[in-house]
Design an enzyme around this catalytic site. Structure first.
Site, PDB file in Angstrom:
ATOM      1  N   TYR A  17       6.943   2.574   7.295  1.00  0.00           N
ATOM      2  CA  TYR A  17       7.358   1.189   7.496  1.00  0.00           C
ATOM      3  C   TYR A  17       7.586   0.439   6.188  1.00  0.00           C
ATOM      4  CZ  TYR A  17       6.559   1.247  12.540  1.00  0.00           C
ATOM      5  OH  TYR A  17       6.643   1.512  13.884  1.00  0.00           O
ATOM      6  N   LYS A  68      -0.822  14.787  10.344  1.00  0.00           N
ATOM      7  CA  LYS A  68      -0.059  16.033  10.488  1.00  0.00           C
ATOM      8  C   LYS A  68      -0.177  16.750   9.150  1.00  0.00           C
ATOM      9  CE  LYS A  68       2.962  18.748  12.641  1.00  0.00           C
ATOM     10  NZ  LYS A  68       2.671  19.512  13.870  1.00  0.00           N
ATOM     11  N   ASP A  97       0.467  15.965  17.128  1.00  0.00           N
ATOM     12  CA  ASP A  97       1.068  16.566  18.330  1.00  0.00           C
ATOM     13  C   ASP A  97      -0.013  16.968  19.324  1.00  0.00           C
ATOM     14  OD1 ASP A  97       0.326  18.448  16.414  1.00  0.00           O
ATOM     15  OD2 ASP A  97       2.069  19.751  16.708  1.00  0.00           O
ATOM     16  N   ASP A 118       2.076   3.790  15.742  1.00  0.00           N
ATOM     17  CA  ASP A 118       3.061   3.110  16.591  1.00  0.00           C
ATOM     18  C   ASP A 118       3.322   3.937  17.851  1.00  0.00           C
ATOM     19  OD1 ASP A 118       5.154   1.284  17.350  1.00  0.00           O
ATOM     20  OD2 ASP A 118       6.568   2.837  16.704  1.00  0.00           O
ATOM     21  N   ASP A 172       1.837   3.420  22.113  1.00  0.00           N
ATOM     22  CA  ASP A 172       2.639   3.303  23.344  1.00  0.00           C
ATOM     23  C   ASP A 172       2.143   4.304  24.377  1.00  0.00           C
ATOM     24  OD1 ASP A 172       4.244   1.303  22.302  1.00  0.00           O
ATOM     25  OD2 ASP A 172       6.122   2.242  22.955  1.00  0.00           O
TER      26      ASP A 172
HETATM   27  C1  IPM Z   1       4.903  -2.475  17.640  1.00  0.00           C
HETATM   28  C2  IPM Z   1       6.404  -2.556  17.686  1.00  0.00           C
HETATM   29  C3  IPM Z   1       6.902  -2.829  16.283  1.00  0.00           C
HETATM   30  C4  IPM Z   1       6.467  -1.675  15.406  1.00  0.00           C
HETATM   31  C5  IPM Z   1       8.407  -3.046  16.153  1.00  0.00           C
HETATM   32  C6  IPM Z   1       8.909  -4.102  17.098  1.00  0.00           C
HETATM   33  C7  IPM Z   1       8.799  -3.353  14.726  1.00  0.00           C
HETATM   34  O1  IPM Z   1       6.941  -1.402  18.223  1.00  0.00           O
HETATM   35  O2  IPM Z   1       4.265  -3.476  17.280  1.00  0.00           O
HETATM   36  O3  IPM Z   1       4.342  -1.423  17.984  1.00  0.00           O
HETATM   37  O4  IPM Z   1       7.161  -0.648  15.332  1.00  0.00           O
HETATM   38  O5  IPM Z   1       5.429  -1.779  14.776  1.00  0.00           O
HETATM   39 MN    MN Z   2       5.447   0.043  18.879  1.00  0.00          MN
END
Ligand code: IPM
Ligand code: MN
Length: 326
Positions: free
Chosen positions: A121, A171, A204, A228, A232
């Site tokens: 990032y 990794k 993984d 990140d 999710d």
């Molecule tokens: C998160 C989001 C952000 C990230 C994006 C929107 C830049 O996906 O907060 O997880 O990748 O960090």
């Molecule tokens: Mn995210």
């Protein structure tokens, strides 16, 4: 004294869910005053403003920032993400992205500590020979000893305050430079936390465990991009993204920390009143933890976990939770 909270509803469903979060914080008896910031994709489309430095300076003096979601389909990818969200994380040095995942009935209760200012990032890289057949693009991952160590230390402290187990996810078998730095730093800090049990998973393999055996985890520490993606997945296996909350923390408190749901602005359901505000409300509870309002935060978490609060509609869910936190 009343807490001073900067509020950025943002785009799409952001303002809808943030309104419910603030309603619940009031109902929990916490005193606060808000300062509103009209920023995000819509503001950018209106007058080109993304995030002026003068606004970041104002934020340094606030107690916290509470954010809904930013991003609109009409703005090219990266403009708001880099210019607003990442600028906020970098300029305020919000070096820990803390994301808890709880699904009590399934025995799931773990936190991901995601490094939040470095890695892929950081913005290192560029193009060579752009728009030619020989085009080259590089995107480096920046890992500093200081940045890794402060994040790892935060994770050890958190593990110590919970069930005393910390897993490093990376990794290292392929990313032999950055992985080595993470591994060595983790090993060195481990020596200071004899009471914390440690483990290591390749990212993984961690994906398999997230789906098949998430109960094994207490605290996970990982780099920015792995964190990140994993968070999710964490949301998906622990009740859905409608419950996933996050805190972007500056544990050194040299700038306001920021609290937001993991989900995005969901333009497809904007204005329909059907977005689940629970993730935003749980993010407000994390904000209250950070502000020292632990009892109110616990009441909010208990109410959010009560299936009776999961009724139909954004406002109805907010009302049901608010009714249980007084
Ligand atoms: C998160 C989001 C952000 C990230 C994006 C929107 C830049 O996906 O907060 O997880 O990748 O960090
Ligand atoms: Mn995210």
């Amino acid at each position: 004294m009343a807490h001073r909270i900067g509020v950025m509803g943002g785009d799409g469903i952001g303002p809808e869910v943030v309104a419910e979060g603030l309603k619940v914080v009031s109902a929990a008896g916490v005193e606060f005053e808000t300062v509103d910031y009209d920023l995000g994709g819509n503001r950018y489309l209106r007058d080109g403003t993304i995030l002026p430095d003068s606004v970041v300076d104002e934020w340094r003096d606030l107690d916290a920032l509470y954010v809904g979601a930013v991003g609109t389909p009409d703005v090219p990818p990266g403009v708001i993400e880099r210019g607003l969200l990442l600028k906020m994380r970098f300029d305020l040095d919000l070096y820990v992205n803390l994301r808890p995942f709880v699904l009590a009935d399934a025995g799931i209760d773990f936190c991901v500590v995601r490094e939040n200012t470095e890695g892929a990032y950081a913005g290192e890289g560029g193009f060579l020979r752009k728009d030619t057949p020989q085009e080259v693009a590089t995107q480096g991952s920046v890992n500093t000893r200081m940045g890794v160590e402060r994040c790892v230390r935060y994770a050890f402290d958190l593990a110590r305050s919970r069930r005393g187990h910390l897993t490093l996810v990376h990794k290292t078998n392929v990313l032999t430079f950055s992985g080595d730095l993470w591994e060595r730093t983790f090993a060195e800090v481990t020596g200071e936390y004899a009471d914390v049990e440690t483990a290591y998973n390749h990212v993984d393999a961690a994906c398999i465990y997230f789906v098949q055996d998430p109960q094994r985890y207490d605290v996970i520490v990982t780099d920015n991009l792995f964190g990140d993606i994993l968070t999710d997945l964490g949301g998906a296996v622990s009740g859905g993204i409608g419950f996933a909350s996050s805190a972007n923390l500056n544990p050194a408190r040299t700038g306001a920390s920021m609290f937001e749901p993991v989900h995005g602005s969901a333009p497809d359901i904007t204005g329909k009143g059907i977005a689940n505000p629970t993730a935003a409300i749980l993010s407000a509870a994390m904000m209250l933890d950070f502000l020292g309002e632990d009892a109110a935060a616990d009441r909010i978490r208990t109410a959010c976990a009560d299936p009776a609060t999961q009724v139909e509609g954004t406002v109805a869910i907010g009302d049901a939770i608010a009714a249980r936190v007084g």
